[in-house]
Enzyme design. Sequence first.
Site, PDB file in Angstrom:
ATOM      1  N   GLU A   1       1.135   5.148   4.951  1.00 21.12           N
ATOM      2  CA  GLU A   1       2.146   4.068   5.162  1.00 21.12           C
ATOM      3  C   GLU A   1       2.940   3.950   3.726  1.00 21.12           C
ATOM      4  O   GLU A   1       4.181   4.222   4.281  1.00 21.12           O
ATOM      5  CB  GLU A   1       1.293   2.842   5.178  1.00 21.12           C
TER       6      GLU A   1
ATOM      7  N   ASP B   1       4.011   1.513  13.204  1.00 22.57           N
ATOM      8  CA  ASP B   1       3.269   0.748  11.808  1.00 22.57           C
ATOM      9  C   ASP B   1       2.352  -0.157  12.442  1.00 22.57           C
ATOM     10  O   ASP B   1       2.646  -1.386  12.991  1.00 22.57           O
ATOM     11  CB  ASP B   1       4.220   0.056  11.103  1.00 22.57           C
TER      12      ASP B   1
ATOM     13  N   ASP C   1       2.667  -1.747  -2.099  1.00 27.63           N
ATOM     14  CA  ASP C   1       2.563  -2.303  -0.588  1.00 27.63           C
ATOM     15  C   ASP C   1       1.557  -3.426  -0.408  1.00 27.63           C
ATOM     16  O   ASP C   1       0.339  -3.259  -0.499  1.00 27.63           O
ATOM     17  CB  ASP C   1       2.254  -1.398   0.500  1.00 27.63           C
TER      18      ASP C   1
ATOM     19  N   LYS D   1      -7.858  -4.370  11.965  1.00 27.28           N
ATOM     20  CA  LYS D   1      -7.741  -3.307  11.328  1.00 27.28           C
ATOM     21  C   LYS D   1      -8.906  -2.978  10.141  1.00 27.28           C
ATOM     22  O   LYS D   1      -9.365  -2.092   9.878  1.00 27.28           O
ATOM     23  CB  LYS D   1      -6.331  -3.291  10.644  1.00 27.28           C
TER      24      LYS D   1
HETATM   25 MG    MG Z   1       1.787  -3.007   6.365  1.00 26.85          MG
END
Ligand code: MG
Length: 517
Positions: free
Chosen positions: A153, A8, A175, A74
């Site tokens: 994810e 992750d 999320d 990211k």
């Molecule tokens: Mg995350």
Amino acid sequence: MGIAVGIDLGTTNSAVSVVRPTGKPEVLKNKEGDSITPSVVLFQSFGGPDEPLVGEQAKRQAAAFPDDIVQHVKRYMGDPSWRFDSSSGAQYSAEEVSAIILKRLKEDAEIALGEEVTDAVITVPAYFDDARRTATKQAGQIAALNVLRVLNEPTAAALSYGIDADANGTVLVYDLGGGTFDVTILKIAGTEFEVIATDGDRNLGGFDFDNALMSYLNEELKKQGAPDALEDVALMASLREKAEFAKKALSTVPKTNVQFSANDQHYRVPLTREEFNEVTQSLMVRTQELVADVLEASKLTWDDIDKVLLVGGSTRMPAVRELVEQMSGKSPELDVNPDEAVALGAAIQATLEGDIEVSTEQVGSKATVESFLGGPVHISDVTSQALGVILIEADGVTEFNQVMIERNTKVPAKTELKTKTAYDRQTAVHVKVTQGDERDPQNVTIVGEGQLEIPVYPKGSPLRVSYEYDVDQTVVVEVHDLTANKSLGTIKIERVANLGEGELGEMEQKIGGMQIN
Ligand code: MG
Ligand code: ADP
């Protein structure tokens, strides 16, 4: 081949997991003994080349060395103009900074396992587009990892949830991490995982809650005579630390005091959870709107949703739980670890994709996972972006975007376009690949362009161009020669937003030779 892990690679924190010989995935501790590693890089050098420091140690020094720190890289993946200039004079792309994080994760996993890690499944937000997915794979390559695939994810979270709970039903994954928000609806039936709809905002996360709180605290501090902390790099870094700390405290206690020092003066701002909720309310409302959009896109209502999974560190904020309960009328599932679920799912996928046939002392095989889960796993995911092609209107001049594959279509997805050679002795087919729903080419992203040589045929010879999203949602364009009835191969798309082979090779050398701590 060595061991395949699940990674992750988060905006804020990263985690690595493997499937154990029992068939159950487990997060590996890093060399500091923690399950998660902050995705933070401090570029330091000691008279020589850069020796980047990754993780908790780097994060702790963020306030002291604001110019040498990279956080949230990211957010810049797939942005070819982004570069970080280190004090030693070196420059780094977002892929390289991510590769530095990956290299540290790989090395830590190797210490934990005592074996070489060669392969990985890396997770990405569901709404990542082709450029960001490709950039993620390239970061893996720069870090000398064979990226088996990139996995969404929320799908990873659902996969890990599906293994030990009575998970069957329609599930909404909410999320909220540090830098991104992702919401996905999927159906779980035994070992079948079917994503129905997904959406998100790549600029909405805990970081934005910190920013909102920082503005509020700064105003309160100024009222007490403190200097404007948002005007000074070091003060701002310190205020950010205090704000995040207070935010986390308010997840468990109803009020707290924020202590702040500037110019040898000490200040104190009392803060209640209600005040925090008020200054961050517009952000919560944005997540609410996106949830409503996804529900609408899935053509479902709350009655159809059986469970809500909360993933990401920011879902520890009580306001998230309240919002979800108020919207859905259901309480979220409790047996999901918001920090680990994504990495655990990635490990399952890595084991299913990798080619370890038998369990070793450390890790399980594909067979152990399948017997643990109760059968072979099938995942069907959907596209997060429409895919199209630039065509010319009947007037012969005006360009428009023709959608070939719509959003929320199951992947892998393929559509075909029959076309003809436009003139005699045409030797190549040229395509411009787009991403986005709109007809106006100005409002879509050009993923890239590509060209494929074709045999010399008379004008009007039939061709078939197929557009495909593979399981990773990277774009593949293939041309079929209908005269000879054979494939002419896939078009090599020159991706405007990604690194070329040459650059990649150089970066592999540069990062490969680096001492990373
Ligand atoms: Mg995350
Ligand atoms: P990402 O997916 O972006 O890497 P994470 O899921 O690790 O992020 O979440 C990190 C975010 O969660 C940070 O913004 C952090 O401040 C926030 N967070 C972590 N713990 C808490 C908590 N107890 N209360 C509120 N926010 C928290």
